[in-house]
Design an enzyme around this catalytic site. Sequence first.
Site, mmCIF file in Angstrom:
data_model
loop_
_atom_site.group_PDB
_atom_site.id
_atom_site.type_symbol
_atom_site.label_atom_id
_atom_site.label_comp_id
_atom_site.label_asym_id
_atom_site.label_seq_id
_atom_site.Cartn_x
_atom_site.Cartn_y
_atom_site.Cartn_z
ATOM 1 N N ARG A 78 -2.040 -2.183 1.000
ATOM 2 C CA ARG A 78 -2.212 -3.566 0.567
ATOM 3 C C ARG A 78 -2.276 -3.612 -0.958
ATOM 4 N NH1 ARG A 78 -5.790 -2.237 4.608
ATOM 5 N NH2 ARG A 78 -5.571 -3.361 6.594
ATOM 6 N N LYS A 80 -12.342 -1.351 3.755
ATOM 7 C CA LYS A 80 -13.308 -1.731 4.790
ATOM 8 C C LYS A 80 -14.219 -0.567 5.173
ATOM 9 C CE LYS A 80 -10.161 -5.204 6.667
ATOM 10 N NZ LYS A 80 -9.417 -5.701 7.834
ATOM 11 N N HIS A 109 2.891 -7.910 0.682
ATOM 12 C CA HIS A 109 2.725 -7.750 2.129
ATOM 13 C C HIS A 109 4.069 -7.611 2.834
ATOM 14 C CE1 HIS A 109 -1.041 -7.478 4.228
ATOM 15 N NE2 HIS A 109 -0.499 -8.007 5.311
ATOM 16 N N ARG A 165 4.814 -4.102 2.762
ATOM 17 C CA ARG A 165 3.976 -3.428 3.766
ATOM 18 C C ARG A 165 4.609 -3.571 5.148
ATOM 19 N NH1 ARG A 165 -1.396 -1.849 4.950
ATOM 20 N NH2 ARG A 165 -2.400 -2.844 6.733
ATOM 21 N N HIS A 179 -4.970 -0.041 10.371
ATOM 22 C CA HIS A 179 -5.295 -1.053 11.376
ATOM 23 C C HIS A 179 -6.393 -0.532 12.299
ATOM 24 C CE1 HIS A 179 -1.130 -3.237 11.168
ATOM 25 N NE2 HIS A 179 -1.958 -3.637 10.235
ATOM 26 N N TYR A 210 5.254 -4.925 15.039
ATOM 27 C CA TYR A 210 6.472 -4.361 14.475
ATOM 28 C C TYR A 210 7.485 -3.993 15.562
ATOM 29 C CZ TYR A 210 3.558 -4.437 10.399
ATOM 30 O OH TYR A 210 2.733 -4.872 9.388
#
Length: 293
Positions: free
Chosen positions: A145, A169, A239, A242, A265, A274
Site C-alpha cells: 500500500r 496493522k 492501489h 497493487r 490480507h 483477483y
Amino acid sequence: MTDYLALYRNYLTTEKHMSANTIISYMRDLEQYDEWLKQKKTDLKRAKNTVLQEYVKRLEQLGKSPATTSRFLASSKSFYAYMFAKGYIKTNPATSVKSKKVQKSYPEILTNREVELFLEQPKCVDEKGFRDHAMLELLYATGIRVSELIGLDIDDVNLPAGLVSCRSKGKERSIPLYPGAVKALQDYMVHIRKRIVANDEEKALFVNMNGERMTRQGFWKIIKYYQEKAEINKDITPHMLRHSFAAHLLENGADLHSIQEMLGHADISSTQIYTHIIKKQLKDVYQKAHPRA
C-alpha cells in the site's frame, strides 16, 4: 452522556487495528446518524430498530447509492455490536436491518504492456528520476500500500536477499523483489539517496527533494505525473498497481495463499477477488475474439 463514539473510535484503533481511512469513513457515517438522532429527540444508546430502519430509508430517499447505504449499515452494525458486547445496550437495534443488494464491481487493473510503459517513464538521469524509478518498481514488485511504501525505512530493505520487510496493522511480512526492482533500489540507495537526504539521522527509505520522508500527497502527484507522460487512459492510483501486482501473479500461476501473504490480507476472501478479475478478463477476450461470440 458518555461519549460512546470516542470509545468506539479508540476500540477500532487499538483493538481492531483498522486502517485510518476505514475509521474515518465509519466515524463520519455514525456522526451524521448521531446528528439526525438528535433531531428525533433520541441518541445512539436509546435508538431502536425502527429508528435505524427509518434512517436507512431516508438515505435511499435522498438518492444515496446502495454502496453508501451498505457502508452506513456496516458502520452501524459494527458500532452496535461493540455497544452490545460492552454491555452499554441490552438489545442490538442493527441485528435485523438489511440494505439493498450492491452490485459487485471489480477493481480495474493495468495490462502487462501498460505496466511496462508506466515503469519506463522515470528517466534515470538525475536524482528525482532514480528515486521515482525505484519507488514505482518497488510498488509493482511488492503490491504494498502507499502508506506502507512511504513508511519504509532503509533498514527494511535487504538487497542481498532481495527482500523488503513491511509492517501493517501490527503485523510484519517479508516480500521478495524481482531483479529489476533490486537493481533500481540499489542504484537509488547506494548512489542517490545520500545526495538528497536532509540529514544522516533520517531513516526514511524514500525522501522528497527537501530530504524529508515522502508524503502520501507527494507520491500521488508523482503517480499522476508519470501517468500523463505515459499517456495511459486509466486513472492510475497506487492501489491500481497493487491490484495489478496480485492479478498478474495469479494469471501467471501463483497460488492465492501466497498472494494473500504478500498483500497482508487477514482473510483469503479479500484475495479471491483477483480470481474474478482474471475470469472476467478471459470472458471479455472470448467475447471479442471468438468468431461466433
